[in-house]
Design a protein around this motif. Structure first.
Motif, mmCIF file in Angstrom:
data_model
loop_
_atom_site.group_PDB
_atom_site.id
_atom_site.type_symbol
_atom_site.label_atom_id
_atom_site.label_comp_id
_atom_site.label_asym_id
_atom_site.label_seq_id
_atom_site.Cartn_x
_atom_site.Cartn_y
_atom_site.Cartn_z
ATOM 1 N N ASP A 44 -108.421 5.507 32.635
ATOM 2 C CA ASP A 44 -107.495 4.900 31.680
ATOM 3 C C ASP A 44 -107.650 5.473 30.283
ATOM 4 O OD1 ASP A 44 -106.548 3.321 33.711
ATOM 5 O OD2 ASP A 44 -107.892 1.631 33.250
ATOM 6 N N ASP A 45 -108.838 5.980 29.955
ATOM 7 C CA ASP A 45 -109.064 6.481 28.609
ATOM 8 C C ASP A 45 -108.787 7.968 28.479
ATOM 9 O OD1 ASP A 45 -111.154 7.324 30.161
ATOM 10 O OD2 ASP A 45 -112.700 7.010 28.621
ATOM 11 N N GLY A 48 -100.606 9.853 30.251
ATOM 12 C CA GLY A 48 -99.988 9.436 31.493
ATOM 13 C C GLY A 48 -98.583 9.931 31.717
#
Length: 660
Positions: A308-309, A380
């Motif tokens: 996610d990071d 993303g």
């Protein structure tokens, strides 16, 4: 424009000519057309300064009356030349590579023919008369003007501030109006004014040949034709219109030179506050491609879903360009990730593919280049996907690009504050006042003193370090998650280098911004970055933490780069260490490891097989068949382990140095 004697003289002459053209035949029409059969072909006198023609009409007054038609037709032809030349010259930029190449080819073919021949051809096509002459001269001059526009546009389009506008999502038409034309306006105006003088002469030539103005009308060329017929009886009949053409053409040429000196400042003042136009769609730069083999440099590890990071996720990135025999790939299978708050350096010799990798990530590669990747994600978002408003906003707000040369990073015809504010207005919907206030705040954030005053200045009024900090401030106009700095300290002295690096470090720490720092200076990246990607011949040959760079590098090339950095304790009696040989040409890559010809550990396997980028037991990735810690000296670091030989003359002590 009026600051020099030449400018004042040219302006005065042109003003007189324009006044004569505007007032037209009203004051002297009667004298110019009055027939005096008793005074035919008379020579110059106090009553008739240039004599009379074969009907007794005053030649001097006829020359004055012909001013309106001669100048008006010349200006009309010049306007047509400029209009058609701008359309043809900017077509390659607006239409793209394929259609633009056809237009450029047509322009090149037209230039191959002499201008006079083209004018005669068009005069025959459009017919004799004033209208046909305007079209003939205007179209005949358009190819040369178009060629000039093409050359100037190509030169400015390669500069960094145009690339910055493209990454912000600015359309081609808007870039043309706001960034290209203002920077090429000065030479275009000069050539247009000089071209007006040439058009005046061309019109006189066509009328002299009988293809221009037809009787009963007359311009200077027609009067010259009539005067040549009676040259031996009254030379003044030919000299008067010829002198008018000479003076008018000379005045226009001198005016062009004077305008060139004053137009630059006029552009700076007049275009700095130009309104923002609607944005267009940037050309797509990245496209999906097939999976590259491990021999191309891709990692042989299984693909993993990004955490996610992760800010930037790049897997198997390849950039290729058309070559003479086959495509050339300066970037081959580059794979890496950057997380929030992480600083990653890319180091290597010139030509190793560092900057091209950053340009591919930012979608700023040359139109001829093809960008392929298995994965190319920013926050993303797939950058290989077709262009969209969301993608343009992402690149313009979440990715900041700091170019190598701060002098070319800004549009020289626009104020610093206006250029920063444009980013905020385009991507965040702020009005002019709010965007300018944000620009001032960002200049203050990058430690530029008196930001209110500096925001109203032009790039040439900034020092090199201030321009680089202002460029960083432009990237901070949004909320960037990633800053790509392409050798941001190369053109700066060491003191300013430290200031810029400290600024980047402070920004990264304050806002948890990821940093991709491209540099050839190993010492610089050791102080700023957490991780280092070492590139050679378009590949990542080692990916290691910064703390292992000096003593824990596994690849011979990485150790050679570190060993080539001068040190204060280097033996004074020995030459500085260098990496033997030269980097390989991307168009002529060897079959095996590209570094084998320069490597002291190379074996036959290295020359036959290209090692994949694998994870070493030590924890970091390396592409080498003989990857191991530097336990034994190599030719690159041998000088560090040997005892230094005694010098011929010992170096002076501190006291001796002070005395000297």
């Amino acid at each position: 424009m009026l600051g020099t004697p030449t400018g004042r003289t040219a302006a005065g002459l042109v003003l007189v000519i324009l006044v004569l053209a505007v007032i037209g035949p009203a004051p002297w029409s009667g004298r110019a057309n009055a027939v005096d059969t008793g005074n035919l072909l008379a020579g110059p006198s106090a009553e008739h300064w240039a004599g009379t023609d074969n009907l007794g009409r005053d030649i001097a007054f006829r020359v004055l009356e012909a001013t309106r038609l001669s100048v008006g037709l010349a200006l009309a032809a010049t306007a047509l030349t400029v209009l058609v030349g701008l359309l043809l010259g900017t077509a390659p930029w607006l239409l793209g590579r394929r259609a633009g190449r056809l237009v450029s080819g047509a322009v090149q073919i037209a230039i191959a023919f002499p201008g006079l021949l083209l004018a005669l051809f068009f005069a025959v096509v459009f017919g004799v008369g004033a209208t046909g002459a305007v079209l003939a001269i205007g179209l005949a001059g358009a190819p040369m003007f178009a060629r000039l526009v093409q050359t100037l546009v190509a030169g400015v389009a390669a500069r960094d501030f145009v690339a910055a506008a493209r990454v912000a999502g600015v359309g081609r038409f808007r870039v043309l109006l706001r960034h290209l034309l203002p920077n090429i306006a000065e030479p275009l105006v000069v050539n247009a004014t000089i071209g007006a003088g040439g058009a005046l002469l061309a019109f006189a030539g066509l009328s002299f040949l009988g293809l221009g103005v037809q009787a009963p009308g007359y311009d200077w060329g027609r009067l010259l034709y009539d005067g040549v017929g009676v040259l031996y009886l009254n030379p003044a009949a030919a000299i008067a219109p010829a002198l008018a053409v000479l003076v008018a053409g000379l005045a226009l040429n001198l005016l062009g030179e004077a305008v060139a000196k004053g137009f630059g400042m006029a552009a700076l003042v007049g275009l700095a506050g130009a309104p923002v136009l609607p944005a267009g769609r940037p050309e797509r730069r990245a496209a999906g491609g097939e999976r590259r083999s491990t021999m191309d440099g891709a990692a042989d590890e299984p693909a993993e879903e990004p955490a996610d990071d992760v800010v930037l996720d790049v897997r198997d990135l390849t950039v290729s360009f058309p070559g003479a025999d086959r495509p050339v790939r300066p970037v081959r299978g580059v794979t890496f990730t950057i997380r929030r708050g992480e600083a990653v350096a890319v180091v290597g010799e010139s030509g190793s593919g560092k900057s091209l990798t950053a340009l591919a990530v930012s979608r700023l590669t040359d139109p001829a280049g093809q960008v392929d990747a298995e994965r190319l994600h920013l926050l993303g978002t797939d950058l290989r996907a077709p262009d969209s408003a969301v993608q343009r906003r992402l690149l313009g707000s979440s990715l900041a690009m700091v170019f190598q040369d701060p002098a070319s990073s800004f549009n020289p015809t626009r104020r610093i504050g206006g250029q920063l504010a444009e980013v905020s207005r385009h991507h965040h919907g702020r009005n002019r006042r709010e965007a300018f206030a944000r620009a001032v705040d960002r200049l203050r954030a990058v430690r530029i003193g008196d930001p209110e005053r500096r925001a109203r200045q032009y790039p040439h009024e900034f020092s090199g370090g201030m321009r680089q900090r202002a460029m960083i401030g432009m990237g901070l106009m949004g909320s960037p998650a990633l800053i790509v700095a392409d050798e941001p300290t190369t053109a700066l002295d060491v003191t300013v280098q430290r200031q810029v690096l400290d600024l980047l470090t402070a920004i990264r720490a304050a806002d948890d911004v990821a940093l991709l720092l491209i540099s050839h200076d190993v010492a610089v990246v050791s102080e700023v970055c957490d991780r280092v990607l070492v590139m050679y011949a378009g590949r990542v040959v080692e990916d290691l933490p910064t703390e292992r760079l000096a003593g824990g590098a596994l690849h011979p090339y990485t150790r050679a780069l570190v060993g080539a950095v001068p040190r204060m304790d280097s033996p004074l009696d020995r030459p500085l260490p260098v990496i033997p040989g030269r980097p390989v040409d991307p168009a002529e890559l060897p079959d095996g490891c590209a570094y084998a010809a320069r490597c002291p550990l190379a074996t036959q396997r290295c020359r036959d097989e290209d090692p994949p980028l694998r994870r070493h037991p030590s924890g970091h990735r390396v592409a080498c068949w003989h990857a191991r810690p530097p336990t034994a000296p190599t030719p690159h670091d041998e000088w560090e382990t040997r005892e230094p030989k005694p010098a011929v003359q010992p170096p002076p002590s501190s006291a001796q140095a002070v005395q000297r």
